[in-house]
Design an enzyme around this catalytic site. Structure first.
Site, PDB file in Angstrom:
ATOM      1  N   ASP A 199     -12.158  47.949  13.229  1.00  0.00           N
ATOM      2  CA  ASP A 199     -13.232  48.931  13.945  1.00  0.00           C
ATOM      3  C   ASP A 199     -14.281  48.761  12.906  1.00  0.00           C
ATOM      4  O   ASP A 199     -14.263  47.253  11.938  1.00  0.00           O
ATOM      5  CB  ASP A 199     -13.187  50.243  11.852  1.00  0.00           C
ATOM      6  CG  ASP A 199     -11.626  50.999  13.109  1.00  0.00           C
ATOM      7  OD1 ASP A 199     -12.065  50.866  13.742  1.00  0.00           O
ATOM      8  OD2 ASP A 199     -10.879  51.951  11.922  1.00  0.00           O
ATOM      9  N   LYS A 221     -15.854  49.052  20.587  1.00  0.00           N
ATOM     10  CA  LYS A 221     -15.937  48.214  22.168  1.00  0.00           C
ATOM     11  C   LYS A 221     -14.642  48.652  23.478  1.00  0.00           C
ATOM     12  O   LYS A 221     -15.311  48.209  24.183  1.00  0.00           O
ATOM     13  CB  LYS A 221     -16.814  46.861  22.037  1.00  0.00           C
ATOM     14  CG  LYS A 221     -17.711  47.133  21.356  1.00  0.00           C
ATOM     15  CD  LYS A 221     -18.183  45.153  21.441  1.00  0.00           C
ATOM     16  CE  LYS A 221     -20.011  45.507  20.801  1.00  0.00           C
ATOM     17  NZ  LYS A 221     -20.022  44.045  20.935  1.00  0.00           N
TER      18      LYS A 221
END
Length: 410
Positions: A199, A221
């Site tokens: 994270d 992403k």
């Protein structure tokens, strides 16, 4: 035994489960040694007229049998191992003589040269038990042990596995941001990972320490396509775990405190993938503490409540009873609330919380960029905007904010 003091000791691991071990004396030495004997499953007989509070608690819990008296001849009958640590040298000498006569390996706390066995400095790291002996220099033994264990725990000392590792996913709470605040187990699992899905709020500095072969995936992403963000993360965890890789899901704080950790556990369980949950230090407690704010304090707050403020009070999706929260007298800790702090403060005041209630906002707590901004409930919304506060930030509301020393700087 004194004439053999300089002869090298022969190291061996004793399997004491179910076997009689006699401990003479219940002072500080016994207090340090008993937990390991208990963990080894030994049948421990403790002989001592008195004991430290910690040792007494072990006896009361049934972890050892305690006879409240002094040593007497015959106590070592049937023993496999003995720890002699009374404060009576004559009793220690007599017990050592009995141990020698009965061929019982015995350690002495007052005279290592007179003992038939020495206790190594021991520790555990990465599933390995480390035991170090340096003759009669226990401080050096402890220093060598600490260096080895620390290296195993943080991954700087690598020890390859020659048997298959347990596959699956480790859900690791990385703590509030400072890389030193991840748990020892979490750091070890990181060092053993093939894939790390991290994270944004996890301890990013730890990722730089990973070996080159480790695949690091930024959860923010992952290409989501038609999936929701969490579904895409779940899919990535499942994909890599099914490929036989050791996967670490590195999250900020604790996985189960507003971390959606249970959603990931459930998704993995549906595919039969084992998951190990490693708790982390929650920012709800650690960040205020790092800024000098206790979430509870004697005579000030007897409770604290942690609330997610990512949904505004007037939003129909909100699950928070703000009226009930406003009536509480203790500390209120808000996570993910920077954007909605003005609306939250207004709701609390509308339901009766005093406008002058102290408020502290701690941005990027425990990191080098940590800053603290103080306000009141009436001014919190304006102050957050004026100071340019941005996530991640923890907001503390209550009298505990002013219970510590005056904050310095921002």
């Amino acid at each position: 035994m004194a004439e053999h003091a300089e002869v090298a000791a022969y190291p061996v691991g004793l399997r004491l489960a179910g076997r009689r071990v006699v401990v003479l004396g219940a002072g500080q030495v016994a207090q340090r040694r008993l937990p390991a004997l208990i963990a080894a499953g030994a049948d421990v007989l403790l002989v001592s007229p008195s004991a430290t509070p910690s040792v007494e608690a072990m006896a009361e819990a049934g972890e050892v049998r305690w006879e409240r008296r002094r040593y007497r001849d015959g106590d070592l009958d049937g023993a496999w191992y003995a720890l002699i640590s009374t404060d009576d040298p004559a009793a220690n000498d007599a017990a050592s003589a009995e141990a020698e006569a009965r061929r019982v390996w015995a350690v002495r706390s007052d005279d290592a040269a007179a003992a038939s066995a020495w206790t190594p400095a021991t520790g555990r790291g990465a599933g390995v038990t480390v035991a170090v002996l340096t003759g009669q220099d226990p401080r050096r033994s402890a220093a060598v042990r600490d260096a080895i264990v620390e290296g195993l725990r943080d991954g700087s000392l690598t020890a390859p596995h020659f048997r298959d590792r347990a596959k699956g996913v480790a859900l690791v709470g990385g703590g509030p941001g400072d890389p030193d605040l991840i748990t020892v187990r979490g750091r070890r699992l990181l060092a053993e990972a093939d894939v790390v899905i991290a994270d944004r709020l996890g301890p990013r500095d730890l990722l730089e320490e990973l070996p080159p072969h480790v695949e690091v995936i930024d959860a923010a992403k992952i290409p989501y396509g038609r999936f929701m963000a969490q579904e895409a993360i779940n899919s990535a965890l499942i994909e890599h775990a099914k490929a036989g890789k050791a996967v670490v899901r590195l999250k900020g704080g604790d996985p189960f405190v507003f971390g959606r950790g249970m959603e990931e556990v459930q998704a993995l369980a549906e595919h039969g993938i084992p998951c190990t949950v490693v708790p982390g230090i929650s920012s709800s407690i650690s960040v205020p503490g790092a800024a000098g704010i206790p979430v509870t304090h004697r005579g000030v707050a007897h409770e604290f409540t942690v609330v997610s403020g990512h949904v505004a009070p007037d939003d129909p999706r909100s699950l928070v009873d703000w009226e009930a929260i406003a009536r509480l007298r203790g500390t209120l800790v808000l996570l993910m609330s920077v954007e909605n702090i003005g609306a939250i403060a207004a709701a609390l005041m509308r339901h009766g919380r005093a406008a002058g209630t102290p408020v502290a906002v701690v941005q990027e707590g425990t990191t080098a960029a940590q800053r603290r901004v103080d306000a009141t409930l009436a001014t919190a919304g304006e102050r957050v905007k004026a100071e340019g506060i941005r996530p991640p930030a923890v907001i503390v509301i209550g009298d505990v904010v002013t219970s510590g020393p005056e904050p310095t700087g921002e």
